[in-house]
Design a protein around this motif. Sequence first.
Motif, PDB file in Angstrom:
ATOM      1  N   ASN A   1       5.650   9.778  -3.618  1.00 19.82           N
ATOM      2  CA  ASN A   1       5.334   8.812  -4.751  1.00 19.82           C
ATOM      3  C   ASN A   1       4.371   7.846  -3.813  1.00 19.82           C
ATOM      4  O   ASN A   1       3.547   7.101  -4.362  1.00 19.82           O
TER       5      ASN A   1
ATOM      6  N   LYS B   1       1.138   9.387  -3.835  1.00 18.81           N
ATOM      7  CA  LYS B   1       0.547   9.288  -5.193  1.00 18.81           C
ATOM      8  C   LYS B   1       0.195   7.840  -5.835  1.00 18.81           C
ATOM      9  O   LYS B   1      -0.954   7.908  -6.381  1.00 18.81           O
TER      10      LYS B   1
ATOM     11  N   ASP C   1       5.043   1.761   2.131  1.00 14.11           N
ATOM     12  CA  ASP C   1       3.581   2.370   1.909  1.00 14.11           C
ATOM     13  C   ASP C   1       2.792   1.165   1.713  1.00 14.11           C
ATOM     14  O   ASP C   1       2.912  -0.010   1.979  1.00 14.11           O
TER      15      ASP C   1
ATOM     16  N   ARG D   1       8.615   5.330 -16.218  1.00 14.33           N
ATOM     17  CA  ARG D   1       7.308   5.297 -15.785  1.00 14.33           C
ATOM     18  C   ARG D   1       6.735   3.937 -15.900  1.00 14.33           C
ATOM     19  O   ARG D   1       6.939   3.111 -17.009  1.00 14.33           O
TER      20      ARG D   1
ATOM     21  N   THR E   1       6.785  12.563 -14.246  1.00 11.38           N
ATOM     22  CA  THR E   1       7.628  12.563 -15.734  1.00 11.38           C
ATOM     23  C   THR E   1       8.505  11.507 -15.592  1.00 11.38           C
ATOM     24  O   THR E   1       9.164  11.134 -16.364  1.00 11.38           O
ATOM     25  N   GLY E   2       8.615  10.650 -14.353  1.00  3.19           N
ATOM     26  CA  GLY E   2       9.662   9.515 -14.465  1.00  3.19           C
ATOM     27  C   GLY E   2      11.040  10.036 -13.956  1.00  3.19           C
ATOM     28  O   GLY E   2      11.921   9.054 -13.913  1.00  3.19           O
TER      29      GLY E   2
ATOM     30  N   LEU F   1      12.462   9.091  -8.961  1.00  2.00           N
ATOM     31  CA  LEU F   1      13.650   7.920  -8.532  1.00  2.00           C
ATOM     32  C   LEU F   1      14.690   8.159  -8.966  1.00  2.00           C
ATOM     33  O   LEU F   1      15.782   7.806  -8.341  1.00  2.00           O
TER      34      LEU F   1
HETATM   35  P1  ADP Z   1       6.916   9.631 -11.468  1.00  2.00           P
HETATM   36  O1  ADP Z   1       6.647   9.610 -10.131  1.00  2.00           O
HETATM   37  O2  ADP Z   1       7.301  10.896 -12.046  1.00  2.00           O
HETATM   38  O3  ADP Z   1       6.350   8.555 -12.452  1.00  2.00           O
HETATM   39  P2  ADP Z   1       9.371   8.299 -10.331  1.00  2.00           P
HETATM   40  O4  ADP Z   1      10.719   8.288 -10.882  1.00  2.00           O
HETATM   41  O5  ADP Z   1       9.151   8.865  -9.243  1.00  2.00           O
HETATM   42  O6  ADP Z   1       8.239   8.909 -11.763  1.00  2.00           O
HETATM   43  O7  ADP Z   1       8.873   6.701 -10.238  1.00  2.00           O
HETATM   44  C1  ADP Z   1       9.040   5.953 -11.230  1.00  2.00           C
HETATM   45  C2  ADP Z   1       7.967   5.041 -11.542  1.00  2.00           C
HETATM   46  O8  ADP Z   1       8.099   3.901 -10.303  1.00  2.00           O
HETATM   47  C3  ADP Z   1       6.561   5.587 -11.264  1.00  2.00           C
HETATM   48  O9  ADP Z   1       5.820   6.013 -12.408  1.00  2.00           O
HETATM   49  C4  ADP Z   1       5.614   4.285 -10.643  1.00  2.00           C
HETATM   50  O10 ADP Z   1       5.467   3.616 -11.647  1.00  2.00           O
HETATM   51  C5  ADP Z   1       6.884   3.633  -9.888  1.00  2.00           C
HETATM   52  N1  ADP Z   1       6.717   3.821  -8.239  1.00  2.00           N
HETATM   53  C6  ADP Z   1       7.507   4.775  -7.752  1.00  2.00           C
HETATM   54  N2  ADP Z   1       7.145   4.810  -6.432  1.00  2.00           N
HETATM   55  C7  ADP Z   1       6.155   4.204  -6.213  1.00  2.00           C
HETATM   56  C8  ADP Z   1       5.426   3.621  -5.067  1.00  2.00           C
HETATM   57  N3  ADP Z   1       5.762   4.065  -3.914  1.00  2.00           N
HETATM   58  N4  ADP Z   1       4.371   2.553  -5.316  1.00  2.00           N
HETATM   59  C9  ADP Z   1       4.360   2.199  -6.647  1.00  2.00           C
HETATM   60  N5  ADP Z   1       4.968   2.485  -7.790  1.00  2.00           N
HETATM   61  C10 ADP Z   1       5.878   3.271  -7.536  1.00  2.00           C
END
Ligand code: ADP
Length: 397
Positions: A297, A300, A326, A345, A355-356, A359
Amino acid sequence: MQKAEVENIDKTKEQLLDELETLRQRITVLEVLETELENSNELFRMLFFSSPIGMYIVQDGYFQIVGHQFARIVGYDEDELMGKPSLTLVFPEDRNAVRENAVKMLKGESSSGYECRIITKGAVIKWVMETVAPVSYQGRRATLGNLMDITERKQAEETLKRMVGEIGHSNVELEQFAYVVSHDLQEPLRMVSSYTQLLARRYHDKLDTAANDFINYAVDGAERMRVLLNDMLAYSRLGTQKKPFKPTNYGDVFNQAMTNLKIAIEESGALVTHDYLPTLIADEGQLVQLFQNLIGNAIKFCNQESPRIHVSAETKSGVWVFSVRDNGIGIDPQHAQRIFEIFKRLHTREEYSGTGMGLAICRKIVERHGGHIWVHPQPGEGSTFYFTIPVTGGKSP
Ligand code: ADP
């Protein structure tokens, strides 16, 4: 009268006066003692008969004195209890434990109290908390007992236990349902996916633009569904296919996650560093997934030229606190909690893929290891994800 006789009479008079004075003093002391005794009797009566705790004295196994509250709890008149064997009030299955406790008390072992059931006059079973102590009654050894009615608390505990059991049971059922659904849907989906891809390949030049678009939408939809089902399967596997915990080096876990993320790291030019990472009892496979999701993440959700990610760990009051920092897009604080929910998400698919579920999977892994996960959001300045693991490692389920 002779002089000597007069002197003798004077002496006797003096002695009598002294003795009288001593008697007077003794009487005063006795009067004080009597008042004190009356006071302490009054206090005893007040404590024994008006106390909100049920009190009694038992000698040779029979009730000798019972307080009002005790009589009220057991549902008998005080007179009815006099001379009654105390154990007959105890629920048969609990009698041995009560007897053992009495023996311990007589041996001088301190009693912190115990819970047992009693049967009232109206044949109602009540839960009570009882403490006993040795006392002397009418010059002989006896037992002073204190009793509190805890039936309501016990019933509330039972209800809570039952509800927790039911919730646990329906959680397991839900997990199995999610597993079966995500697993069994993959096969028909594969068929839809491969035939729409075949359609796209074979009839690409033979159909009009609208038909080509429709086929592309179908191919795209099937692919998204595949990714979703895969993530759902990964999530439900955390509960249905758990591995036993074993000593796990978090440095190795980090390296494994880095290997799995090799392509994303190379493509983004990310620099991922870490401090000392400990060895703890854990499910290694799940921890690799946890690190991979968090670091993935961080790579990404970055709009910088090159993502900078740092993993560290420190011990604080019985737990290891891990952090993944990060320099990415950051998170709006109002969404800091919600991002750990399933399918939650904050961006569209066009902005960032996903896909959300990532986490939600992280949270489930951390909680299974006895810890918590949260994020410290700094919009525009990157984010730091924290999670804790008890120093003793996770508890293997
Ligand atoms: P996905 O990565 O598939 O969207 P996650 O459950 O991993 O789903 O993350 C949920 C949401 O949290 C993401 O869509 C993003 O908006 C936010 N997010 C997660 N990690 C980060 C990060 N390191 N920096 C910023 N936003 C994040």
